[in-house]
Design an enzyme around this catalytic site. Structure first.
Site, PDB file in Angstrom:
ATOM      1  N   HIS A 136      41.961  76.475  49.658  1.00  0.00           N
ATOM      2  CA  HIS A 136      42.083  75.108  49.161  1.00  0.00           C
ATOM      3  C   HIS A 136      42.730  75.023  47.776  1.00  0.00           C
ATOM      4  CE1 HIS A 136      39.696  73.918  52.585  1.00  0.00           C
ATOM      5  NE2 HIS A 136      38.703  74.693  52.186  1.00  0.00           N
ATOM      6  N   LYS A 154      34.628  61.355  44.816  1.00  0.00           N
ATOM      7  CA  LYS A 154      35.435  61.231  46.022  1.00  0.00           C
ATOM      8  C   LYS A 154      34.897  60.194  46.996  1.00  0.00           C
ATOM      9  CE  LYS A 154      37.421  65.894  45.988  1.00  0.00           C
ATOM     10  NZ  LYS A 154      37.012  66.258  44.637  1.00  0.00           N
ATOM     11  N   ARG A 198      45.069  62.318  36.068  1.00  0.00           N
ATOM     12  CA  ARG A 198      45.601  63.159  34.995  1.00  0.00           C
ATOM     13  C   ARG A 198      46.968  63.664  35.409  1.00  0.00           C
ATOM     14  NH1 ARG A 198      45.098  67.927  37.715  1.00  0.00           N
ATOM     15  NH2 ARG A 198      43.226  68.217  38.976  1.00  0.00           N
ATOM     16  N   GLU A 201      34.071  65.318  55.768  1.00  0.00           N
ATOM     17  CA  GLU A 201      35.313  64.782  56.329  1.00  0.00           C
ATOM     18  C   GLU A 201      35.681  65.538  57.599  1.00  0.00           C
ATOM     19  OE1 GLU A 201      37.976  63.213  52.533  1.00  0.00           O
ATOM     20  OE2 GLU A 201      38.424  65.142  53.443  1.00  0.00           O
TER      21      GLU A 201
END
Length: 619
Positions: A235, A116, A297, A200
């Protein structure tokens, strides 16, 4: 076009790929572990190869075994599905090096987007907007906390190799950061073998918007519009839809254009998803949507895109892997109606969404919707894999048409004795905010108990069940007993006094000693209960006493937070159990003392094992 294909996956996605391959005349090869020897995907494929023991790390995650199976069966290509090895660049390269076709993006594209932090840096260089945060190499706890303090709370700690909601923690205050970091890194190490994280800024009114992109080997890249995946629990996506509610054309063009730009930056081929986080405090706006990550994917939620575009994305994957151009140009793609998908999990919302395992003695899903599943009635839900057992997808001319059709299909579903989240999904679909299209990722966390289905059927449903038993009187009830207005029913493990309807009150439900009516499955609002008249001789068993902390499922103990004789407070962490790829924290039910401790870090435990016994403090 390919002639033969090995599917390096299991469950519903393996069945989904087989369905398209069969339509295209492609021979399919399944792989399976011990636990999946009788699985639906094994029966559906033209050929099947056993690849090892039940744990995924000894079967589905062993790339050499999968490549060997493809070579032995003469398969030309390998389709990884999603999860397992689908985003493993080394495995993709090994497939190519073995002379096989990889049905997926190039290994270098997977690597570019696999971490990430690196992906965000790449997107920044490509001019794609990204969320504020820290992506540095210094992973010391002090540096990470300092960066979080500088960004401002709340923040999100995310494993750089994460996915599926794992290795991710929200932190609301500085004093909570250290514990959250340790937990996040531990889960990341277990799931991905990589403890590195990024920080973040946590968006307070977030919407999760993602864009389906597709590329071919001829330099063409298109998008197939956006999906909204904002309804999430811890999440993990619960209900997805396409298009996104409240998305105007200008914002759609901006976010979809950014997704294509992101795909071009990594020379992308095949199916991929660019995920964005939107600050929806003032509705969806192009200047408040930021890149989060790319999934290299096919996604679990790809059916909603298929339903609104009329395209088969697995067919697109197979055609691109065969060297063909994309089946459609951007101008030839359009949105038709609305689609909504619900993920049906074998889990118990009433017990903190703990996964539920066992035999599906009854498994009947509602009609009028598309169903993608990898199980049938009689199948075993295993503790070794993700607990999703089906996806229900509704399509209609409007959002409300799709929403109501999906709720109706879930309402009609029967799953037993394995518990499911069908009732929870019905309540989520009927929630006023979701119905209005104003959902954000915090809805489920805010609503909490309001979305948990009722523990028992309604009084009306129980009265109907009691009347149904009364009608069986000739088959085993005594008719010479005094009439009763109230009877005891056993509903799962709970006894419930039920008043008979007037037209059934003249029949007694006193049981004959030598006969007992068959129990019935009662279904209401997506919930299923086993109901039968209560026999005094059939007392319920297996209910743990106060203070007994029982393992809710088979798993591995990864942390023991207390010692025998230690004083504990209500809600204090006692044991952390890893099961079905998730961490589950068991806590003290009240203030007291650890009277018995049978848990050790690293130990494997069975469902029902007594781990800790807490004695209450004297009042």
């Amino acid at each position: 076009m390919l002639k033969s294909l090995l599917i390096a996956n299991r469950g519903e996605i393996a069945c989904r790929i087989i369905r398209t391959a069969r339509r295209l005349g492609i021979r399919t090869v399944a792989v399976y572990s011990d636990a999946d020897a009788k699985a639906l995907h094994v029966r559906d494929a033209d050929e099947a190869v056993h690849i090892g023991p039940s744990p995924a790390r000894e079967s589905y995650l062993v790339g050499d075994k999968i490549i060997a199976a493809a070579t032995a069966t003469g398969a030309e290509a390998i389709h990884p599905g999603y999860g397992f090895l689908s985003e493993n660049a080394d495995f993709a390269q090994a497939v190519i090096d073995a002379g096989l076709i990889w049905v997926g993006p190039k290994p270098h594209s997977i690597r570019a987007m696999g971490l990430k932090d690196a992906a965000k840096k790449l997107m920044q260089e490509a001019g794609v907007p990204t969320t504020p945060g820290y992506l540095g190499e210094d992973q010391s706890p002090d540096r990470l906390k300092a960066e979080a303090d500088a960004i401002g709370y709340p923040v999100l700690i995310k494993a750089v190799a994460g996915g599926g909601g794992k290795g991710m923690r929200r932190v609301d205050a500085p004093q909570d950061f250290a514990d959250a970091l340790v937990s996040c890194q531990r889960e990341a190490a277990s799931s991905f073998g990589n403890t590195q994280v990024l920080i973040e800024k946590y968006i307070l009114s977030p919407r999760h918007i993602e864009v389906q992109v597709f590329g071919d080997s001829h330099g063409h890249i298109v998008h197939l519009f956006e999906r909204d995946c904002s309804l999430q629990r811890r999440h993990q996506k619960v209900i997805e839809e396409a298009p996104a509610p409240g998305m105007d054309q200008a914002t759609r063009e901006a976010v979809c254009g950014a997704a294509v730009k992101a795909a071009k930056a990594v020379d992308y081929e095949g199916a991929g998803t660019i995920e964005f986080i939107a600050d929806a405090s003032e509705g969806l706006r192009a200047d408040r949507i930021w890149f989060m990550e790319m999934n290299t994917r096919l996604q679990v939620e790809h059916p909603v895109t298929e339903e609104i575009t009329g395209q088969d994305l697995v067919e697109w994957q197979l055609r691109v892997a065969s060297g063909e151009k994309l089946p459609k140009t951007q101008d030839e793609l359009s949105i038709n109606g609305w689609a909504m998908e619900a993920r049906l999990y074998a889990e118990d919302p009433a017990k903190g969404f703990l996964p539920s395992i066992g035999k599906l003695e009854a498994f009947m899903l509602g009609e009028g919707v598309r169903i993608d599943t990898g199980v049938q009635e009689g199948a075993e839900v295993s503790p070794f894999y993700d607990p999703m057992i089906a996806k229900l997808i509704a399509h209609g001319p409007t959002r409300d048409d799709a929403r109501l059709a999906l709720a109706e299909a879930l309402d009609e579903s029967i799953v037993w004795p394995v518990r499911s989240n069908a009732g929870f999904l019905v309540r989520a679909l009927e929630h006023p905010d979701f119905a209005a299209g104003t959902v954000d990722t915090g809805l489920i966390a805010r609503e909490g108990e309001a979305l948990i289905p009722a523990a028992l059927p309604s009084d009306e449903a129980l009265a109907d069940a009691a009347a149904a038993f009364a009608e069986q009187s000739l088959a085993g009830f005594r008719l010479n007993a005094p009439p009763q207005r109230k009877v005891l029913l056993a509903v799962n493990d709970e006894l419930v006094a039920v008043e008979l309807p007037d037209d059934a009150a003249d029949q007694s439900l006193a049981l004959d000693d030598h006969a007992e009516p068959e129990p019935i499955l009662l279904s209401e609002d997506g919930q299923t209960w086993l109901v039968q008249p209560y026999r005094a001789t059939g007392a319920a068993a297996g209910i743990a006493g106060d203070g007994a902390i029982i393992s809710p499922m088979p798993g591995r103990i990864i942390a023991v937070e207390v010692a025998a004789g230690q004083a504990v407070a209500k809600g204090q962490k006692l044991v952390t159990l890893e099961a079905m790829k998730m961490e589950h924290t068991l806590t003290a039910p009240f203030d007291g003392t650890v009277a018995e401790l049978n848990a050790a870090a690293g130990a494997q435990v069975s469902e029902g094992t007594l781990l800790v016994r807490v004695e209450a403090s004297p009042e």
